[in-house]
Design a protein around this motif. Structure first.
Motif, PDB file in Angstrom:
ATOM      1  N   CYS A  34      41.063  26.796  30.108  1.00  0.00           N
ATOM      2  CA  CYS A  34      41.068  26.244  31.464  1.00  0.00           C
ATOM      3  C   CYS A  34      42.279  26.721  32.250  1.00  0.00           C
ATOM      4  O   CYS A  34      42.168  27.084  33.433  1.00  0.00           O
ATOM      5  N   GLN A  35      43.439  26.753  31.608  1.00  0.00           N
ATOM      6  CA  GLN A  35      44.648  27.173  32.298  1.00  0.00           C
ATOM      7  C   GLN A  35      44.576  28.641  32.693  1.00  0.00           C
ATOM      8  O   GLN A  35      45.012  29.031  33.787  1.00  0.00           O
ATOM      9  N   ARG A  36      44.027  29.479  31.805  1.00  0.00           N
ATOM     10  CA  ARG A  36      43.904  30.908  32.116  1.00  0.00           C
ATOM     11  C   ARG A  36      43.062  31.107  33.381  1.00  0.00           C
ATOM     12  O   ARG A  36      43.411  31.904  34.257  1.00  0.00           O
ATOM     13  N   TYR A  37      41.949  30.385  33.455  1.00  0.00           N
ATOM     14  CA  TYR A  37      41.073  30.552  34.608  1.00  0.00           C
ATOM     15  C   TYR A  37      41.695  29.984  35.876  1.00  0.00           C
ATOM     16  O   TYR A  37      41.580  30.576  36.955  1.00  0.00           O
ATOM     17  N   GLN A  38      42.358  28.855  35.773  1.00  0.00           N
ATOM     18  CA  GLN A  38      43.013  28.324  36.958  1.00  0.00           C
ATOM     19  C   GLN A  38      44.108  29.270  37.438  1.00  0.00           C
ATOM     20  O   GLN A  38      44.233  29.530  38.639  1.00  0.00           O
ATOM     21  N   ASP A  39      44.895  29.810  36.519  1.00  0.00           N
ATOM     22  CA  ASP A  39      45.956  30.747  36.893  1.00  0.00           C
ATOM     23  C   ASP A  39      45.398  32.007  37.541  1.00  0.00           C
ATOM     24  O   ASP A  39      46.079  32.652  38.356  1.00  0.00           O
ATOM     25  N   ALA A  40      44.159  32.371  37.194  1.00  0.00           N
ATOM     26  CA  ALA A  40      43.532  33.570  37.761  1.00  0.00           C
ATOM     27  C   ALA A  40      42.854  33.290  39.104  1.00  0.00           C
ATOM     28  O   ALA A  40      42.237  34.194  39.681  1.00  0.00           O
ATOM     29  N   GLY A  41      42.965  32.060  39.588  1.00  0.00           N
ATOM     30  CA  GLY A  41      42.433  31.746  40.904  1.00  0.00           C
ATOM     31  C   GLY A  41      41.040  31.165  40.925  1.00  0.00           C
ATOM     32  O   GLY A  41      40.454  30.997  42.006  1.00  0.00           O
ATOM     33  N   TYR A  42      40.509  30.837  39.771  1.00  0.00           N
ATOM     34  CA  TYR A  42      39.190  30.217  39.725  1.00  0.00           C
ATOM     35  C   TYR A  42      39.291  28.754  40.131  1.00  0.00           C
ATOM     36  O   TYR A  42      40.301  28.087  39.896  1.00  0.00           O
ATOM     37  N   ASP A  43      38.203  28.248  40.719  1.00  0.00           N
ATOM     38  CA  ASP A  43      38.141  26.846  41.124  1.00  0.00           C
ATOM     39  C   ASP A  43      37.507  25.966  40.055  1.00  0.00           C
ATOM     40  O   ASP A  43      37.758  24.758  40.031  1.00  0.00           O
ATOM     41  N   TYR A 200      37.150  38.761  30.104  1.00  0.00           N
ATOM     42  CA  TYR A 200      37.353  37.655  31.028  1.00  0.00           C
ATOM     43  C   TYR A 200      37.625  38.179  32.437  1.00  0.00           C
ATOM     44  O   TYR A 200      38.035  39.329  32.627  1.00  0.00           O
ATOM     45  N   PHE A 201      37.362  37.325  33.433  1.00  0.00           N
ATOM     46  CA  PHE A 201      37.615  37.598  34.846  1.00  0.00           C
ATOM     47  C   PHE A 201      36.813  38.787  35.359  1.00  0.00           C
ATOM     48  O   PHE A 201      37.252  39.513  36.248  1.00  0.00           O
ATOM     49  N   GLY A 202      35.606  38.982  34.842  1.00  0.00           N
ATOM     50  CA  GLY A 202      34.810  40.137  35.252  1.00  0.00           C
ATOM     51  C   GLY A 202      33.567  39.819  36.050  1.00  0.00           C
ATOM     52  O   GLY A 202      33.066  40.667  36.789  1.00  0.00           O
ATOM     53  N   GLY A 203      33.019  38.613  35.901  1.00  0.00           N
ATOM     54  CA  GLY A 203      31.819  38.230  36.637  1.00  0.00           C
ATOM     55  C   GLY A 203      31.856  36.743  36.929  1.00  0.00           C
ATOM     56  O   GLY A 203      32.281  35.952  36.082  1.00  0.00           O
TER      57      GLY A 203
END
Length: 308
Positions: A34-43, A200-203
């Motif tokens: 969850c933290q990785r995705y939040q740090d990458a700008g995901y909502d 990760y972070f590709g689609g």
């Protein structure tokens, strides 16, 4: 699906609907994912670990990782055997309640499951889940297989993990076959991230909702008020009697595709808007829009049913 949602009240939220953690075969703990995705700008994300006995049938409660800028949807990757090719079914179920009764599916190895994929996905949909057919190319999905999941809401047309690991991340052909049969299915792009490789972070999906809450996001997913992307943005799609009008971030290609070989393409340098005539789609019951930027990244609309 309607296109008015692009300009309707609300906001677009970026999310990944297919993710794994140490609750099954992922490399990171749920809080780290969850933290990785939040740090990458995901909502938002949905943690969809493999719903198998060997992992204890996990539906991970991720509510403690929600905050003012980030939310989570409970989910799983459902399994059951067997597809036409003898391999296991893989179906993503987002929004599955924590008290969902698991099937008797002990492990990844072949076995004769007592519950069919039709019954299992019907149960999950009845429980409120958004059902998506996972990585059809990687799975070897046949058209007959697809018909066994009438409860499906969507097809995974891009799976980043499969794309980088084995070049089987595409699901467009399977989706088109289902649309040609009259099934009003949306499409999703996902990561299927396990974090053992750069998967990760590709689609992702861009969901238009009134607020960034699990309830609002799930309602929007079921309503089809979203698009999918690996990079570009779609700002608006307007359908007139004669044309499709598309507004987007800078792209080199705007393509409209319909049933059979029906397709029309507009090409240019750093286009942010385009108009494509509908004359080639006179007998097509549906169309979909795809845009491609100068890096080859794509974004896809959900199907627009013309209802001639």
């Amino acid at each position: 699906m309607p296109t008015r949602f692009f300009t309707a009240p609300g906001q677009f939220y970026r999310g990944n609907l297919h993710t794994h953690s140490t609750r099954s075969d992922g490399a990171l703990e749920p809080d780290q994912v969850c933290q990785r995705y939040q740090d990458a700008g995901y909502d938002f994300i949905s943690l969809t670990d493999h719903f198998l006995g060997q992992y204890g049938y996990p539906i991970t409660d991720t509510s403690e990782f929600r905050n003012n800028g980030f939310t989570t949807l409970h989910g799983v990757e459902l399994h059951c055997s067997a597809m036409d090719n003898g391999d296991m079914w893989h179906v993503v179920a987002v929004g599955l309640p924590e008290d969902f009764t698991p099937p008797d599916v002990p492990h990844f190895r072949y076995f004769d499951s007592s519950e069919t994929i039709t019954d299992l996905t019907n149960r999950a949909a009845d429980a409120g889940a958004f059902i998506a057919i996972a990585h059809p190319h990687w799975s070897g999905l046949t058209e007959a297989d697809a018909r066994r999941i009438p409860a499906a809401h969507a097809v995974e047309i891009y799976n980043h993990g499969c794309a980088i690991e084995n070049d089987r991340g595409d699901g467009l052909l399977s989706w088109d076959h289902m649309l040609n049969e009259g099934r009003r299915l949306t499409c999703i792009a996902t990561d299927d991230a396990h974090f053992h490789t750069p998967d990760y972070f590709g689609g992702w999906v861009m969901v238009k909702a009134a607020e960034n809450t699990p309830e609002a996001l799930l309602a929007a997913l079921r309503a089809g008020t979203f698009y999918s992307s690996t990079g570009p943005e779609i700002h608006d799609i307007r359908l007139t009697r004669l044309t499709v009008e598309v507004d987007c971030s800078k792209v080199q290609t705007i393509t409209v595709v319909g049933k059979g070989i029906a397709a029309s393409t507009l090409r240019g340098k750093d286009m942010t808007t385009g108009s494509i005539a509908l004359d080639r789609f006179a007998v097509s019951p549906w169309i979909r829009v795809m845009v491609i930027d100068d890096a080859g990244k794509r974004a896809w609309s959900n199907p627009i049913w013309l209802d001639h």
